[in-house]
Motif scaffolding. Structure first.
Motif, short mmCIF file in Angstrom:
data_model
loop_
_atom_site.label_atom_id
_atom_site.label_comp_id
_atom_site.label_asym_id
_atom_site.label_seq_id
_atom_site.Cartn_x
_atom_site.Cartn_y
_atom_site.Cartn_z
N UNK A 172 0.82 -1.21 0.00
CA UNK A 172 0.00 0.00 0.00
C UNK A 172 0.86 1.27 0.00
N UNK A 173 2.07 1.16 0.55
CA UNK A 173 2.99 2.32 0.55
C UNK A 173 3.44 2.68 -0.86
N UNK A 174 3.72 1.67 -1.67
CA UNK A 174 4.13 1.94 -3.05
C UNK A 174 2.98 2.52 -3.87
N UNK A 304 3.06 15.37 18.44
CA UNK A 304 1.62 15.25 18.62
C UNK A 304 1.12 13.95 18.01
N UNK A 305 0.08 13.39 18.60
CA UNK A 305 -0.44 12.09 18.18
C UNK A 305 -1.59 12.30 17.20
N UNK A 306 -1.41 11.78 16.00
CA UNK A 306 -2.42 11.88 14.94
C UNK A 306 -3.52 10.87 15.21
N UNK A 307 -4.77 11.31 15.14
CA UNK A 307 -5.89 10.42 15.41
C UNK A 307 -6.33 9.64 14.18
N UNK A 308 -5.78 9.98 13.01
CA UNK A 308 -6.17 9.31 11.78
C UNK A 308 -5.52 7.93 11.69
N UNK A 309 -6.24 7.00 11.07
CA UNK A 309 -5.69 5.67 10.85
C UNK A 309 -4.50 5.73 9.92
N UNK A 310 -3.54 4.83 10.16
CA UNK A 310 -2.37 4.72 9.29
C UNK A 310 -2.69 3.80 8.12
N UNK A 311 -1.68 3.55 7.27
CA UNK A 311 -1.88 2.64 6.14
C UNK A 311 -1.66 1.19 6.53
N UNK A 312 -1.30 0.92 7.79
CA UNK A 312 -1.06 -0.46 8.20
C UNK A 312 -2.35 -1.28 8.15
N UNK A 313 -2.19 -2.56 7.82
CA UNK A 313 -3.34 -3.46 7.68
C UNK A 313 -3.87 -4.01 9.01
N UNK A 314 -3.02 -4.05 10.05
CA UNK A 314 -3.28 -4.89 11.22
C UNK A 314 -4.65 -4.66 11.84
N UNK A 315 -5.00 -3.41 12.11
CA UNK A 315 -6.26 -3.14 12.81
C UNK A 315 -7.46 -3.57 12.00
N UNK A 316 -7.43 -3.34 10.69
CA UNK A 316 -8.53 -3.77 9.83
C UNK A 316 -8.68 -5.29 9.84
N UNK A 317 -7.56 -5.99 9.88
CA UNK A 317 -7.61 -7.46 9.92
C UNK A 317 -8.19 -7.93 11.25
N UNK A 318 -7.70 -7.35 12.34
CA UNK A 318 -8.24 -7.73 13.65
C UNK A 318 -9.75 -7.41 13.72
N UNK A 329 -9.84 -6.99 2.55
CA UNK A 329 -8.88 -7.54 1.58
C UNK A 329 -7.53 -6.88 1.79
N UNK A 330 -6.50 -7.68 1.91
CA UNK A 330 -5.15 -7.15 2.13
C UNK A 330 -4.15 -8.07 1.44
N UNK A 331 -2.94 -7.58 1.25
CA UNK A 331 -1.87 -8.44 0.74
C UNK A 331 -1.16 -9.07 1.93
#
Length: 436
Positions: A172-174, A304-318, A329-331
């Protein structure tokens, strides 16, 4: 819910994944068991995570720091792993010894001779973690972020009964990077990415039904963009498909860019993204991080802590597995089992996977283009051999894997490769024991 973070001192992954989890309703009162063997890092990351819970307005969150892996795992629903067995003091030998022989490694955490020895050190540790999961939280979903991803996940998937997949943000980073180059919203790009971790290719890359590769070719006629990722851009222009992971990484995975000083100078030194030609930059960066760990945590909080979700898959998978069950769907890194028919059936591949309440469902990705399949088959078969070598503690199999490594074999004779490996074995004796 309880989430165990093994190797929680990893600032990047622990903070982004915890914050992401707290964006889901199902996890706003979860327990986060933070486990790290470094007490100082554990203290620092605990403080940061408490701040994250505060910023995310989740007062019911429980944060439990521990240096005991079993305590962290007891009753866990999800496990996230970012361990590194050996640290910089051992890792550096896997860069410096090959350099002495003329094998110039850049990052050294995924493949070639350095990635192979990193896998040999970490496979036993990962299998110990899996054994603890089987005993103390047998139904847990295990997400691995530790490199070398394919070899570690392959070992765990073949030699444990844990539900485990490996995650990397390079896919997703690329896409995000290419979207910025092409001035297209990343959410509008449709892609299919397949191969092995750090060497997966976008066989489909479209916007509103239109193939983006011709537009990318035009963009790369501009030196500003070509120079951002010289190795990857050169691979795309010659091979026809864009590859995941940075140029610094990809320069190690083949025989084209790092076998001579003039090639390193041409392709690996002047990129405007993070793409150093000399490993010394990587080593000094890691040593600096190790020496200034507290500074990193402080700087993180100062920003400062950003409240927006990152591009990491982990939380969506959990969330898909344990939360509201919405399919995601994730790679992911899974055993091939026919997903890519022209790669080994038992290889650990990186392909589209669907997560939901029922588990992980690997998609049928289809064949790689034949020329790419040659490159990726070499990688996948070497990685399979390394996993087998680790399980049998076979020094001969390790030699054989490095014999076939594209970069090492482009530079060294068989005898030189064997001698190089013997020197690295000596430095790893406390971690590997007696290989025969």
């Amino acid at each position: 819910m309880k989430f165990a973070f093994i190797g929680a001192g990893s600032l990047q992954f622990t903070t982004s994944c915890m914050r992401d989890l707290l964006t889901f309703e199902a996890f706003k009162d979860a327990e986060f068991a933070l486990m790290d063997t470094n007490a100082e890092n554990l203290k620092n990351i605990t403080h940061v995570c408490e701040k994250i819970a505060e910023v995310m307005e989740c007062p019911r969150v429980k944060i439990t720091p521990t240096t005991d892996r079993i305590e962290a795992l007891k009753g866990a629903d999800g496990v996230l792993c970012t361990v590194f067995n050996g640290d910089v003091d051992i890792w550096r030998h896997e860069i410096e010894i090959p350099k002495k022989y003329g094998v110039d490694i850049n990052v050294g955490d995924t493949r070639s001779v350095s990635g192979i020895f990193r896998a040999l050190r970490n496979i036993p540790l990962m299998l110990y973690i899996c054994a603890d999961i089987e005993k103390y939280c047998p139904n847990a979903v295990f997400l691995n972020y530790t490199n070398p991803m394919a070899m570690l996940c392959g070992a765990m998937q073949k030699h444990s009964n844990v539900e485990v997949t490996g995650l990397c943000h390079s896919v997703q980073g690329t896409v995000k990077m290419l979207a910025e180059w092409l001035e297209i919203p990343k959410e509008e790009i449709v892609y299919k990415c397949m191969g092995v971790n750090h060497q997966a290719f976008y066989t489909v890359l479209k916007h509103k039904g239109k193939d983006l590769y011709p537009l990318l070719r035009e963009k790369l006629k501009d030196e500003e963009f070509y120079n951002k990722e010289i190795v990857r851009n050169e691979m795309f222009l010659k091979l026809g498909y864009y590859v995941t992971e940075s140029s610094g990484h990809n320069s190690e995975y083949n025989q084209w860019f790092r076998k001579r000083p003039d090639l390193i100078e041409k392709y690996c030194t002047h990129g405007t993204n993070w793409n150093p030609g000399e490993y010394a930059f990587s080593l000094n960066l890691r040593l600096d991080r190790k020496a200034n760990t507290k500074k990193q945590y402080d700087e993180f909080l100062e920003k400062g802590i950003d409240k927006e979700k990152s591009i990491e898959y982990a939380a969506n998978i959990f969330n898909a597995r344990l939360g509201d069950g919405k399919p995601f769907v994730f790679n992911g890194n899974v055993l091939n089992h026919g997903s890519i028919p022209n790669l080994p059936y038992d290889a650990c591949v990186e392909v589209p996977v669907v997560a939901d309440f029922m588990g992980f469902k690997t998609t049928i990705a289809g064949n790689l283009p034949e020329h790419l399949a040659i490159l990726v088959n070499t990688t996948a078969r070497i990685e399979n051999l390394v996993v087998e070598a680790a399980m049998k503690k076979s020094k001969e199999m390790v030699y054989e894997a490095v014999y076939m490594d594209p970069l090492s074999s482009a530079v060294l004779s068989l005898d030189e490769i064997r001698n190089m490996c013997d020197e690295i074995f000596e430095k790893n004796v406390d971690y590997l024991g007696d290989y025969k």
